[in-house]
Write a protein that holds these residues in place. Sequence first.
Motif, PDB file in Angstrom:
ATOM      1  N   ASN A 103       0.774  -1.251   0.000  1.00  0.00           N
ATOM      2  CA  ASN A 103       0.000   0.000   0.000  1.00  0.00           C
ATOM      3  C   ASN A 103       0.798   1.291   0.000  1.00  0.00           C
ATOM      4  N   SER A 104       2.107   1.205   0.129  1.00  0.00           N
ATOM      5  CA  SER A 104       2.896   2.440   0.222  1.00  0.00           C
ATOM      6  C   SER A 104       4.352   2.128  -0.076  1.00  0.00           C
ATOM      7  N   GLY A 105       5.145   3.199  -0.145  1.00  0.00           N
ATOM      8  CA  GLY A 105       6.574   3.035  -0.401  1.00  0.00           C
ATOM      9  C   GLY A 105       7.283   2.348   0.751  1.00  0.00           C
ATOM     10  N   ALA A 106       6.964   2.798   1.967  1.00  0.00           N
ATOM     11  CA  ALA A 106       7.625   2.200   3.136  1.00  0.00           C
ATOM     12  C   ALA A 106       7.310   0.711   3.212  1.00  0.00           C
ATOM     13  N   GLU A 107       6.066   0.386   2.932  1.00  0.00           N
ATOM     14  CA  GLU A 107       5.668  -1.017   3.024  1.00  0.00           C
ATOM     15  C   GLU A 107       6.338  -1.848   1.923  1.00  0.00           C
ATOM     16  N   ALA A 108       6.541  -1.239   0.776  1.00  0.00           N
ATOM     17  CA  ALA A 108       7.259  -1.939  -0.299  1.00  0.00           C
ATOM     18  C   ALA A 108       8.700  -2.206   0.136  1.00  0.00           C
ATOM     19  N   ASN A 109       9.325  -1.203   0.757  1.00  0.00           N
ATOM     20  CA  ASN A 109      10.702  -1.410   1.223  1.00  0.00           C
ATOM     21  C   ASN A 109      10.760  -2.453   2.335  1.00  0.00           C
ATOM     22  N   GLU A 110       9.782  -2.420   3.231  1.00  0.00           N
ATOM     23  CA  GLU A 110       9.705  -3.467   4.265  1.00  0.00           C
ATOM     24  C   GLU A 110       9.649  -4.843   3.604  1.00  0.00           C
ATOM     25  N   SER A 136      19.867   9.036   2.848  1.00  0.00           N
ATOM     26  CA  SER A 136      18.804   8.313   2.131  1.00  0.00           C
ATOM     27  C   SER A 136      17.457   8.537   2.805  1.00  0.00           C
ATOM     28  N   PHE A 137      16.404   8.152   2.105  1.00  0.00           N
ATOM     29  CA  PHE A 137      15.073   8.137   2.706  1.00  0.00           C
ATOM     30  C   PHE A 137      14.343   6.895   2.212  1.00  0.00           C
ATOM     31  N   HIS A 138      13.913   6.064   3.155  1.00  0.00           N
ATOM     32  CA  HIS A 138      13.253   4.821   2.748  1.00  0.00           C
ATOM     33  C   HIS A 138      11.878   4.621   3.381  1.00  0.00           C
ATOM     34  N   GLY A 139      11.431   5.580   4.210  1.00  0.00           N
ATOM     35  CA  GLY A 139      10.083   5.456   4.759  1.00  0.00           C
ATOM     36  C   GLY A 139      10.044   5.674   6.254  1.00  0.00           C
ATOM     37  N   ARG A 140       8.851   5.508   6.831  1.00  0.00           N
ATOM     38  CA  ARG A 140       8.619   5.894   8.224  1.00  0.00           C
ATOM     39  C   ARG A 140       8.254   4.742   9.141  1.00  0.00           C
ATOM     40  N   LEU A 188      19.650   0.890  -2.007  1.00  0.00           N
ATOM     41  CA  LEU A 188      20.052   2.199  -2.542  1.00  0.00           C
ATOM     42  C   LEU A 188      18.899   2.915  -3.223  1.00  0.00           C
ATOM     43  N   GLU A 189      18.868   4.236  -3.107  1.00  0.00           N
ATOM     44  CA  GLU A 189      18.072   5.068  -4.020  1.00  0.00           C
ATOM     45  C   GLU A 189      19.050   5.508  -5.106  1.00  0.00           C
ATOM     46  N   LEU A 190      18.763   5.258  -6.348  1.00  0.00           N
ATOM     47  CA  LEU A 190      19.701   5.671  -7.406  1.00  0.00           C
ATOM     48  C   LEU A 190      19.785   7.188  -7.486  1.00  0.00           C
ATOM     49  N   PHE A 221      17.021  -1.738  -5.127  1.00  0.00           N
ATOM     50  CA  PHE A 221      16.913  -0.315  -5.466  1.00  0.00           C
ATOM     51  C   PHE A 221      15.541   0.177  -5.009  1.00  0.00           C
ATOM     52  N   ASP A 222      15.551   1.243  -4.249  1.00  0.00           N
ATOM     53  CA  ASP A 222      14.308   1.882  -3.816  1.00  0.00           C
ATOM     54  C   ASP A 222      13.908   2.868  -4.920  1.00  0.00           C
ATOM     55  N   GLU A 223      12.918   2.463  -5.718  1.00  0.00           N
ATOM     56  CA  GLU A 223      12.462   3.309  -6.835  1.00  0.00           C
ATOM     57  C   GLU A 223      11.092   3.923  -6.520  1.00  0.00           C
ATOM     58  N   VAL A 224      10.837   4.105  -5.232  1.00  0.00           N
ATOM     59  CA  VAL A 224       9.549   4.661  -4.819  1.00  0.00           C
ATOM     60  C   VAL A 224       9.348   6.054  -5.446  1.00  0.00           C
ATOM     61  N   GLN A 225      10.386   6.850  -5.431  1.00  0.00           N
ATOM     62  CA  GLN A 225      10.279   8.201  -5.989  1.00  0.00           C
ATOM     63  C   GLN A 225      10.725   8.272  -7.452  1.00  0.00           C
ATOM     64  N   THR A 226      11.724   7.462  -7.806  1.00  0.00           N
ATOM     65  CA  THR A 226      12.290   7.538  -9.157  1.00  0.00           C
ATOM     66  C   THR A 226      11.529   6.699 -10.176  1.00  0.00           C
ATOM     67  N   ALA A 250       6.167   2.761  -5.779  1.00  0.00           N
ATOM     68  CA  ALA A 250       4.901   3.176  -5.144  1.00  0.00           C
ATOM     69  C   ALA A 250       4.471   4.482  -5.820  1.00  0.00           C
ATOM     70  N   LYS A 251       4.295   5.530  -5.036  1.00  0.00           N
ATOM     71  CA  LYS A 251       3.962   6.865  -5.510  1.00  0.00           C
ATOM     72  C   LYS A 251       3.169   6.895  -6.826  1.00  0.00           C
ATOM     73  N   ALA A 252       3.837   7.093  -7.973  1.00  0.00           N
ATOM     74  CA  ALA A 252       3.112   7.317  -9.232  1.00  0.00           C
ATOM     75  C   ALA A 252       2.385   6.073  -9.745  1.00  0.00           C
TER      76      ALA A 252
HETATM   77  C1  LIG Z   1      12.761   6.924  -1.986  1.00  0.00           C
HETATM   78  C2  LIG Z   1      11.583   6.789  -1.089  1.00  0.00           C
HETATM   79  N1  LIG Z   1      11.380   5.622  -0.459  1.00  0.00           N
HETATM   80  C3  LIG Z   1      10.338   5.431   0.351  1.00  0.00           C
HETATM   81  C4  LIG Z   1       9.426   6.437   0.592  1.00  0.00           C
HETATM   82  C5  LIG Z   1       8.271   6.204   1.522  1.00  0.00           C
HETATM   83  O1  LIG Z   1       7.105   6.099   0.802  1.00  0.00           O
HETATM   84  P1  LIG Z   1       5.676   6.221   1.543  1.00  0.00           P
HETATM   85  O2  LIG Z   1       5.592   7.608   2.077  1.00  0.00           O
HETATM   86  O3  LIG Z   1       4.680   5.917   0.473  1.00  0.00           O
HETATM   87  O4  LIG Z   1       5.688   5.194   2.619  1.00  0.00           O
HETATM   88  C6  LIG Z   1       9.598   7.674  -0.035  1.00  0.00           C
HETATM   89  C7  LIG Z   1       8.648   8.783   0.216  1.00  0.00           C
HETATM   90  O5  LIG Z   1       8.914   9.934  -0.015  1.00  0.00           O
HETATM   91  C8  LIG Z   1      10.706   7.856  -0.890  1.00  0.00           C
HETATM   92  O6  LIG Z   1      10.915   9.011  -1.524  1.00  0.00           O
END
Ligand SMILES: Cc1ncc(COP(=O)(O)O)c(C=O)c1O
Length: 398
Positions: A103-110, A136-140, A188-190, A221-226, A250-252
């Motif tokens: 359902n979200s980026g963080a959950e995808a990374n989990e 880096s940023f991978h979620g909350r 990694l986030e590219l 690779f965390d492609e949540v944003q890219t 996730a996101k888009a």
């Molecule tokens: C690279 C990256 N990973 C993970 C996340 C977390 O995604 P979400 O807020 O959908 O959990 C974000 C959100 O900005 C992000 O930019």
Amino acid sequence: MLQDVIELDKKYYMNTFGDRLPVCFERGEGMKLYADDGKEYYDFLGGIAVNALGHSHQKFIEALKNQLDKVIHTSSLYYIENQAKLAEKIVTRTCADKVFFCNSGAEANEGAIKLAKIYNYKQGRDRYEVISLDKSFHGRTVATVAATGQTKYQAPYKELTNGFKQVAPNDFNALGSAVTDKTAAILLELVQGESGVYPLDEEYVKKVRRLCDERDIVLIFDEVQTGMGRTGYLFAHQWYGIYPDVFTCAKALGGGIPIGAVCAVDKIASAFEPGDHGTTFGGNPFATAAGLAVFKIYEDEDLVNRANKMGAYFAKRLNALKGKYPDKISDVRCAGLLIGIEVGAERGKAVFDALFKHGILTSLCGGKTIRLAPPLIISELDIELFISELDSILKGME
Ligand SMILES: Cc1ncc(COP(=O)(O)O)c(C=O)c1O
């Protein structure tokens, strides 16, 4: 009306976002959002890289309405046609062989982290460490905060999930030294988005890929944003030409409807067996109808190529502006339509506020970088409008 909403928010909503920008949007259309007082805004942030189709795309709305009339949610106990078809879309366009929706980026990374761990577990290895990068940023969630290399997000939540460590980006020796016989994955986030749009060096990523191959470490690779065309390629790793074992998205992907995806090559994906992972909402008929509609519109409107072209045009125009204001713009970093304009810590907030006042939505990263992630439907005219607004703001500044 805005004042009423602010009062309700202050009274009833947890204050994790502090004082938000004083606006409440009522509707959107294409690049534009309209506030409840009728004021028009240009959305150059796209809901933080979510609204790739712009707002209220008619074909997207039609597809959502159509699905609403059929069924919204059934549960993972049953087969889901849209889910299977959306997985096929991703697999046939990337290096992944299998997909899992959440359902979200963080959950995808989990999910990706769990997958890397269970892959090692099923190999009979005691490997659990995950190495990611500073800034880096991978979620909350607890584990993704542990993976996020920023003290401000980690400090209040110690002890975090153990086994996570961060090293400086683009420093291969630092990474090499951090790897141990316990290392399960490198994440990694590219392009580091949240910290201000910093693309990793290609040579560095190549070396990381090689290291992971040599040591059988799962490269994520965390492609949540890219992801989803943001960089002018469907996924940023296709731009780099360097392929992960697992990538997240996730996101888009849902065009604004929450959905995330863990995408993996068979060797790793097959470690997930019945009962090993799950979700209630993930990939339900409605969310995956949204994803399918997003793919269809991308293809009908050639949006990934458009992002590539518009990204190049934006970069050219911003670099010209940097040439005009060398003392005010110190750097322009573009990864397609993910853009960082470094204006300095001393004027970052003032530029951001002035853009907002001029009806231009952006975000401010690290107090010094204006980040843009506009809808991929953006036109040269929209870009010119941004350039001329930023030009007039910088002209009037010390
Ligand atoms: C690279 C990256 N990973 C993970 C996340 C977390 O995604 P979400 O807020 O959908 O959990 C974000 C959100 O900005 C992000 O930019």
